[in-house]
Design a protein around this motif. Sequence first.
Motif, PDB file in Angstrom:
ATOM      1  N   ARG A   7       0.800  -1.189  -0.118  1.00 36.27           N
ATOM      2  CA  ARG A   7      -0.039   0.003  -0.055  1.00 36.27           C
ATOM      3  C   ARG A   7       0.862   1.081  -0.071  1.00 36.27           C
ATOM      4  O   ARG A   7       0.600   1.962  -0.747  1.00 36.27           O
ATOM      5  N   LEU A 296     -10.527   6.173  -3.422  1.00 34.04           N
ATOM      6  CA  LEU A 296     -10.880   4.792  -3.838  1.00 34.04           C
ATOM      7  C   LEU A 296      -9.936   3.929  -4.716  1.00 34.04           C
ATOM      8  O   LEU A 296      -9.770   2.870  -4.585  1.00 34.04           O
ATOM      9  N   VAL A 299      -6.681   2.792  -2.994  1.00 34.62           N
ATOM     10  CA  VAL A 299      -6.975   1.443  -2.092  1.00 34.62           C
ATOM     11  C   VAL A 299      -7.490   0.364  -2.991  1.00 34.62           C
ATOM     12  O   VAL A 299      -7.285  -0.577  -2.565  1.00 34.62           O
ATOM     13  N   ALA A 300      -8.022   0.613  -4.118  1.00 34.26           N
ATOM     14  CA  ALA A 300      -8.573  -0.378  -4.933  1.00 34.26           C
ATOM     15  C   ALA A 300      -7.567  -1.056  -5.829  1.00 34.26           C
ATOM     16  O   ALA A 300      -7.266  -2.409  -5.850  1.00 34.26           O
ATOM     17  N   ALA A 303      -5.795  -3.557  -3.729  1.00 30.15           N
ATOM     18  CA  ALA A 303      -6.741  -4.951  -3.517  1.00 30.15           C
ATOM     19  C   ALA A 303      -6.746  -5.500  -4.865  1.00 30.15           C
ATOM     20  O   ALA A 303      -6.925  -6.947  -4.738  1.00 30.15           O
ATOM     21  N   VAL A 304      -6.905  -5.035  -5.948  1.00 31.18           N
ATOM     22  CA  VAL A 304      -6.823  -5.747  -7.135  1.00 31.18           C
ATOM     23  C   VAL A 304      -5.726  -6.301  -7.604  1.00 31.18           C
ATOM     24  O   VAL A 304      -4.583  -5.494  -7.947  1.00 31.18           O
ATOM     25  N   MET A 309      -5.614 -14.503  -2.164  1.00 33.54           N
ATOM     26  CA  MET A 309      -5.875 -15.510  -1.290  1.00 33.54           C
ATOM     27  C   MET A 309      -5.663 -15.202   0.266  1.00 33.54           C
ATOM     28  O   MET A 309      -4.432 -15.105   0.718  1.00 33.54           O
ATOM     29  N   ARG A 310      -6.479 -14.530   0.789  1.00 33.52           N
ATOM     30  CA  ARG A 310      -6.249 -14.390   2.209  1.00 33.52           C
ATOM     31  C   ARG A 310      -7.547 -14.515   2.963  1.00 33.52           C
ATOM     32  O   ARG A 310      -8.578 -14.329   2.488  1.00 33.52           O
ATOM     33  N   ARG A 312     -10.387 -12.861   4.633  1.00 33.77           N
ATOM     34  CA  ARG A 312     -10.868 -11.522   4.873  1.00 33.77           C
ATOM     35  C   ARG A 312     -11.226 -11.398   6.236  1.00 33.77           C
ATOM     36  O   ARG A 312     -11.743 -12.073   6.986  1.00 33.77           O
TER      37      ARG A 312
ATOM     38  N   LEU B 121     -16.531  -3.180  -4.101  1.00 34.32           N
ATOM     39  CA  LEU B 121     -15.418  -3.183  -3.545  1.00 34.32           C
ATOM     40  C   LEU B 121     -15.157  -3.591  -2.149  1.00 34.32           C
ATOM     41  O   LEU B 121     -14.264  -3.988  -1.882  1.00 34.32           O
ATOM     42  N   LEU B 125     -13.657  -7.324  -3.961  1.00 32.23           N
ATOM     43  CA  LEU B 125     -12.254  -6.956  -3.698  1.00 32.23           C
ATOM     44  C   LEU B 125     -11.639  -7.161  -2.323  1.00 32.23           C
ATOM     45  O   LEU B 125     -10.405  -6.974  -1.872  1.00 32.23           O
ATOM     46  N   GLY B 126     -12.638  -7.148  -1.264  1.00 36.79           N
ATOM     47  CA  GLY B 126     -12.443  -7.250   0.167  1.00 36.79           C
ATOM     48  C   GLY B 126     -11.428  -6.159   0.681  1.00 36.79           C
ATOM     49  O   GLY B 126     -10.874  -6.264   1.375  1.00 36.79           O
ATOM     50  N   ILE B 127     -12.047  -4.900   0.233  1.00 41.47           N
ATOM     51  CA  ILE B 127     -11.462  -3.882   0.851  1.00 41.47           C
ATOM     52  C   ILE B 127     -12.152  -3.438   2.010  1.00 41.47           C
ATOM     53  O   ILE B 127     -13.419  -3.667   2.098  1.00 41.47           O
ATOM     54  N   ILE B 131     -13.250   1.855   4.802  1.00 34.27           N
ATOM     55  CA  ILE B 131     -12.386   2.879   3.901  1.00 34.27           C
ATOM     56  C   ILE B 131     -13.076   2.889   2.668  1.00 34.27           C
ATOM     57  O   ILE B 131     -13.400   4.022   2.114  1.00 34.27           O
ATOM     58  N   GLY B 135     -14.600   6.463   1.258  1.00 32.57           N
ATOM     59  CA  GLY B 135     -14.306   7.249  -0.115  1.00 32.57           C
ATOM     60  C   GLY B 135     -15.457   7.352  -0.880  1.00 32.57           C
ATOM     61  O   GLY B 135     -15.870   8.433  -1.417  1.00 32.57           O
ATOM     62  N   ALA B 207     -16.203 -14.622   8.882  1.00 30.72           N
ATOM     63  CA  ALA B 207     -16.562 -14.789   7.286  1.00 30.72           C
ATOM     64  C   ALA B 207     -15.949 -16.224   6.698  1.00 30.72           C
ATOM     65  O   ALA B 207     -16.243 -16.842   6.261  1.00 30.72           O
TER      66      ALA B 207
END
Lengths: 315, 688
Positions: A7, A296, A299-300, A303-304, A309-310, A312, B121, B125-127, B131, B135, B207
């Motif tokens: 990030r 946005l 941060v996106a 994420a993309v 694989m995590r 969440r 989002l 995307l799991g943000i 946040i 936004g 989750a």
Amino acid sequence: MRSIGRREASVLAAIAALALVLAAAAPGFFARDNLGDLFLANVPVLIAALGMTLVILTGHIDISVGSVFAICAVASGLLAKAGVPMPLVALGACAIGGLLGALNGAFVAYLRIPSIVVTLATMVALRDALRWTTGGAWVQELPAGFQWLGTTQSVYPVLVAGLVIILQVAVSWGLRNLAAGRAVYATGSSVDAARLAGVRTSLVTFSVFVAAGAFTGLAAVVNSVRFSQIPSNTGIGLELNVIAAVVVGGTLITGGRGTPAGTLLGVVLLGMIGPALTFMGVSPYWERAIQGGIILTAVAVDAVRPHVMRVRSYA
Amino acid sequence: MPDEGRRSRLSRVSVPLSRNEGILLIALVAQIALFSLIAKNFATVGSFFEISRLSVELGLLAVALTPIIITGGIDLSVGAMMGLSAVLFGLAWRDWGLPIPAAAMVSLLAGGIGGGLNAVLVARLGIPPLIVTLGTLSLFRGIAEGITHGATNYTGFPPAFLQLGQGYLWGVIPAQLPVFAVVFAAYAVLLHRSVIGRALYAIGFGAAGARFAGIPVVRRLGLVYLLSGLVSSLAGIIYVAHLGQARSDAGGGYELDAITAVVLGGTSVFGGRGTLGGTLLGLFALAVLRNGLRLAALPSELAGVLTGALLLATIAMDRWRGAGRPLARVHVDEESDVKNSQVAVLCAAVIAGSLIVASTNVWLVRSILPAIPSADGQAAGRVPAGGGRPVIAMMPKAKGDPYFVSCRVGAEEAAKELGAELIWDGPTGLDAARQNEVIENWITRQVDVIAVAVENRAGISTVLRKARERGIKVLTWDADAEPDARDFFVNQATSEGIANTLTDEASRLLGGTGEFAIITGALSAANQNEWIAFIKKRVAEAHPGLTLATIRPSDDDRDRAFSETQTILRVNPGVRLVMAISAPAVPGAAEAVRQAGRKDVHVIGLSLPNINKPYVHAGWVQTVVLWNTGDLGYLTVHAGVQLLRGSLSPGDDEIEAGRLGRLQIRENQIILGPPLKFTTANIDQFDF
């Protein structure tokens, strides 16, 4: 510690892109005076955001910073008017901030009420209490030594720069190398694991709220002394700026991951966008939409990425 | 609460029943009992329905937020979505010429797209939702501001549509209440009666676990965010019908109120726990608190303090009572074994909390008791006729604003002089919806005179007409409503007069030619936008040498005005004069000019003398334009009392207003006089 995070890298890239566009479209942005003004305007946000970073690292949040900021600003003015010397005024504001932070911290750490609930309650209650007591009146006729902390307009930025460097380095170093700093990360990663490993998690949580309050108090003083009077309705919406800067800077909202350096980058990016748009001649009416879009995107982008694989986690 | 009884059966199986609801119910009953004792006309059917009308928009948002918070998420963009869909609705209806139902579809479509964006989002995307929605909050609100340029207000909607927000069914039930009931029932079925609802609780508990149990986590999560967008935009449409006006700042700050209601109702922000019934209770508790305080004529700032206390007390008690019992689930944030010391801390907190509540109650009762005998004494001694002291309820646009604070001083003076009782209350920030709410309360409370500084002309007129029907005298001051909605407008100065004075002053200082910049309040502020229009007109007609370089917002914040002025001076180096038309913006602009050392730049504006004195004397501010605010408050109360006593009636062309002497009345507008210009010469004579 990790090297620079994903990030942090994408925020740095966003800053660089913005700077490139500015260099081409409006080189006047990089004039020394302008950068100096922007620096002074964003220092209070940075100081409050450093405190917020600690809170978010433990997996909590503090949305009462705007109200605490206003109370500390008014208190610093009243103290100065009462004839207290400026260094003690600054300490006093930090102490009041710390006390209000302790109130938040006690509810969160010892009564185990979710931090968003506690600080939502204190945000509303403190703001209305201040409104009630001041009746909206500004603090005026401050002593001559108040503005610029008794120094001059040209010396003060140097003083503040020194202060910010010390704070930034101290927080970074402390988080990385002190037992207390590691305890913050441990608590944020997993409260249970940290407790089983012997960390006093409640104390850690309580302490970060006190620290956040004290940082906010300091931010209020640093901001107030740029002017010669203090409005009592200051700091409205500050919490959103501060939280946005911290999370855009890569601190995980669920705790355990993030760095003060990332927060610094977040403050720089968010602090740049508004004036940058003005310099580029964007209509003020579209500014807020563009700001939201940039946050946005920042941060996106992070994420993309391929093969996500995590596990969440939700804030 | 439609399905309270049946739901608890389900709850027993899936979730530990929220003890919060019980505690909150007790608190609610206590509140209602207290307010019935101390507030006028509190416990009446009419009052109940009015309270519910005012809570519908907020209620819709809270209902939409409940399942989101149950999944452990949050949606901060709901209020902004309300504003965006209100504006789109107005745009589609007026500018695109669509019929009302089609405009509503456009608006709902936007809600769906906005909600869908959040859904993608967050779920895909799991943000973290905090946040994302922070936004989209900026994004939605920003698009609304961009579309309207802050200034455009869509008004003039057909009466049939306005019935949805202002009318009654069968004479008593507010028309929007059934809409809320339908949405609430649909959500209740979804959350408490369906497999999807069960899945949402499971996601809230964990989750990862939910996914391994075969729940399509992404789709379920996406659904609640999508629905939240839709419901928020429905709330936006109802808001338009309620206020008769679509503007970009609709729903500002509603997200926090809605979250407060949900959390107060026992929904855990960690997810996995909570019910819609609880949310309904939370809404009631908030509405009762706010309206009760107002009906009791207590300062509305108390509402914030008490809401905070209520929130903490309810949840602390919930934690305390729950500490002994093992919960149905293991949660990382909860201690399984509680130490004695913690129990002690909890007990201390609860005792402290109840002490606070008890002492505020004592304070509440005390603050009313002395008022009663003194009122009797005054009535016997000073008021000649009509029995009892006249009650004048006066509303500023925003309570904390120094401008209105200074008006209040004059109003208090007149009230004392005439032996009237003055109630001074209103929203804490510019908020048209809350103005209506306060007036509804005053009607219920049966005050004698209502005097309003109108924030929203179209939206407030309906409720003012209603007040007149009930025999209450209605005045407007500072800004007017529609002429048939009030008896008199106390006019301090016309918008054109202000704009002309400012523009002429700018031209004089610049010697007829040069660039100037305007710093306004919020971009959507109606007053300021009107002034700007007249300033532009005056420049075109009388001062062709002047050029308006830019207009920048300050959000009525001194620090923001300071930063904006710094930037203006850099970006527009030709600017020789800054005209700030919001009270805190003038000292902000002056400080920026001072720190830049730009002796060649003039600062003028509309502001208060006290906060500008240092800058005027040091030569950084040349002229501050304003009327005498104290006199404005004084005149308003005078007019109100005289209207009540019959010495002033519609059609008169003069009023004898105490120390102000005789003043002119034109077309039922009482004119205060020309605006004052404060300069080094006279500013020290004024103290406000």
